[in-house]
Design a protein around this motif. Structure first.
Motif, short mmCIF file in Angstrom:
data_model
loop_
_atom_site.label_atom_id
_atom_site.label_comp_id
_atom_site.label_asym_id
_atom_site.label_seq_id
_atom_site.Cartn_x
_atom_site.Cartn_y
_atom_site.Cartn_z
N LEU A 90 84.33 32.63 -68.91
CA LEU A 90 83.06 33.22 -68.52
C LEU A 90 82.64 34.29 -69.52
N LYS A 91 81.36 34.34 -69.80
CA LYS A 91 80.83 35.48 -70.54
C LYS A 91 80.72 36.63 -69.55
N ALA A 92 81.53 37.66 -69.74
CA ALA A 92 81.68 38.73 -68.74
C ALA A 92 80.34 39.35 -68.36
N SER A 93 79.51 39.62 -69.34
CA SER A 93 78.25 40.32 -69.04
C SER A 93 77.32 39.46 -68.21
N ALA A 94 77.50 38.13 -68.27
CA ALA A 94 76.63 37.22 -67.52
C ALA A 94 77.09 37.10 -66.07
N TYR A 95 78.32 37.51 -65.77
CA TYR A 95 78.89 37.32 -64.44
C TYR A 95 79.21 38.65 -63.75
N ARG A 96 78.57 39.72 -64.17
CA ARG A 96 78.89 41.03 -63.61
C ARG A 96 78.39 41.15 -62.17
N GLU A 97 77.14 40.80 -61.93
CA GLU A 97 76.63 41.05 -60.58
C GLU A 97 76.17 39.77 -59.87
N GLY A 98 76.93 39.40 -58.84
CA GLY A 98 76.49 38.36 -57.92
C GLY A 98 76.33 36.96 -58.47
N ASN A 99 76.59 36.78 -59.73
CA ASN A 99 76.47 35.46 -60.34
C ASN A 99 77.75 34.69 -60.02
N GLU A 100 77.64 33.59 -59.27
CA GLU A 100 78.85 32.92 -58.80
C GLU A 100 79.58 32.18 -59.90
N PRO A 101 80.86 32.47 -60.10
CA PRO A 101 81.63 31.74 -61.12
C PRO A 101 81.70 30.26 -60.76
N PRO A 102 81.79 29.40 -61.75
CA PRO A 102 81.84 27.96 -61.45
C PRO A 102 83.18 27.52 -60.86
N VAL A 103 83.13 26.38 -60.18
CA VAL A 103 84.33 25.71 -59.69
C VAL A 103 84.31 24.29 -60.25
N THR A 104 85.36 23.53 -59.98
CA THR A 104 85.41 22.16 -60.45
C THR A 104 84.18 21.38 -59.96
N GLY A 105 83.53 20.72 -60.89
CA GLY A 105 82.35 19.93 -60.54
C GLY A 105 81.03 20.63 -60.84
N ASP A 106 81.09 21.93 -61.08
CA ASP A 106 79.84 22.66 -61.33
C ASP A 106 79.23 22.26 -62.68
N PHE A 107 77.91 22.29 -62.69
CA PHE A 107 77.18 22.23 -63.96
C PHE A 107 76.89 23.66 -64.38
N VAL A 108 77.05 23.91 -65.66
CA VAL A 108 76.86 25.26 -66.20
C VAL A 108 76.05 25.17 -67.49
N ARG A 109 75.63 26.30 -67.97
CA ARG A 109 75.12 26.37 -69.34
C ARG A 109 76.07 27.25 -70.13
N LEU A 110 76.36 26.84 -71.36
CA LEU A 110 77.35 27.57 -72.15
C LEU A 110 76.99 27.59 -73.62
N ASP A 111 77.57 28.58 -74.30
CA ASP A 111 77.53 28.61 -75.75
C ASP A 111 78.71 27.80 -76.25
N TRP A 112 78.43 26.67 -76.85
CA TRP A 112 79.48 25.75 -77.29
C TRP A 112 80.15 26.30 -78.54
N ASN A 113 81.47 26.27 -78.51
CA ASN A 113 82.25 26.67 -79.67
C ASN A 113 83.12 25.48 -80.08
N PRO A 114 82.82 24.83 -81.20
CA PRO A 114 83.56 23.62 -81.58
C PRO A 114 84.99 23.90 -82.00
N VAL A 115 85.31 25.14 -82.32
CA VAL A 115 86.66 25.43 -82.82
C VAL A 115 87.47 26.35 -81.91
N GLY A 116 86.89 26.76 -80.78
CA GLY A 116 87.64 27.65 -79.88
C GLY A 116 87.05 27.62 -78.49
N GLU A 117 87.27 28.70 -77.74
CA GLU A 117 86.76 28.74 -76.37
C GLU A 117 85.25 28.89 -76.35
N SER A 118 84.60 28.06 -75.52
CA SER A 118 83.17 28.21 -75.31
C SER A 118 82.95 29.32 -74.28
N ARG A 119 81.72 29.83 -74.21
CA ARG A 119 81.40 30.92 -73.28
C ARG A 119 80.40 30.44 -72.24
#
Ligand SMILES: Nc1nc2c(ncn2[C@@H]2O[C@H](COP(=O)(O)OP(=O)(O)O)[C@@H](O)[C@H]2O)c(=O)[nH]1
Ligand SMILES: [Mg+2]
Length: 218
Positions: free
Chosen positions: A45-74
């Motif tokens: 998770l991008k910490a700043s995006a999940y600070r207040e009331g933004n529900e973290p995803p669970v299995t099956g969720d659709f999300v939007r992310l910053d794709w990182n081809p060589v490491g962890e995406s955010r």
């Protein structure tokens, strides 16, 4: 495979231009396995995006992310859910709901045709599923273990309130073709049933491959 093959359809609530859509295929300890049009990988998770009331995803969720081809995406955003299973979080002393899985179309309610068949349990499963927003599909398993299963089809049909009822055997393959309409690209199903009813065996039989270890007691 594209994220659309995984069932993604863009929603009005999305912040276009903020990352790309992806689906969470597994979630554990703050790490998320994700698939998107650019590939698959691990995200956090991008910490700043999940600070207040933004529900973290669970299995099956659709999300939007910053794709990182060589490491962890955010992960930037959890997208609205069309269905989910919730329970009261046993770790929170309060009454907080914990989401277990999201965005499935069908719930296969499995009962095996030995000692496991129980109309009361089926009624509980049906109520859970209606509440989730997905469609229940009753699946009676292990038909090879008895001579006639018509009586069980009738009994299940009496309480299923219009939900389809099927009887299958993962061992012989009988009845499996009845499930193919639910097992299609862009649709997601989950299995609900006691340990030993044949969930893993059914997955393997439908996949025609050994995807899940069977006989484990969990
Ligand atoms: N006779 C018979 N046994 C089955 C069938 N499906 C599963 N089993 C057996 O039931 C046991 C539990 O199956 P499993 O798939 O691991 O159940 P799960 O705990 O729900 O995942 C295993 O010993 C399987 O071989 C079936 O269609 N017919
Ligand atoms: Mg299993």
């Amino acid at each position: 495979m594209t994220v659309s093959d995984y069932g993604y359809v863009s929603a009005a609530e999305e912040s276009e231009g903020k990352g790309i859509p992806a689906r969470v295929t597994a979630a554990r300890g703050g790490y998320f396995h994700i698939v998107c049009d650019s590939g698959q990988g691990v995200a956090r998770l991008k910490a700043s995006a999940y600070r207040e009331g933004n529900e973290p995803p669970v299995t099956g969720d659709f999300v939007r992310l910053d794709w990182n081809p060589v490491g962890e995406s955010r992960i930037l955003q959890t997208l609205p859910r069309k269905s989910c299973f919730k329970r009261l979080d046993p770790s929170s002393s309060g009454r907080q709901a914990q989401v277990l899985a999201a965005n499935f179309d069908f719930v296969f309610l499995l009962m095996s045709l030995n000692q496991n068949f129980n109309v009361r349990r089926l009624e509980r499963y049906l109520a859970l599923t209606w509440e989730s927003g997905a469609k229940p599909v009753v699946v009676l398993t292990k038909t090879d273990l008895l001579r006639g299963h018509k009586r069980f089809l009738r009994e299940a049909g009496r309480v299923s309130a219009g939900a389809p009822v099927h009887a299958v055997s993962a061992k012989t393959g009988a009845g499996l073709e009845e499930l193919t309409p639910y097992v299609q690209p862009r649709t997601t199903f989950v299995l609900l049933g006691s340990s030993g009813v044949g969930k893993s065996s059914l997955i393997n039989a439908l996949a025609g491959d050994e995807w899940m270890p069977t006989m484990e007691i969990r």
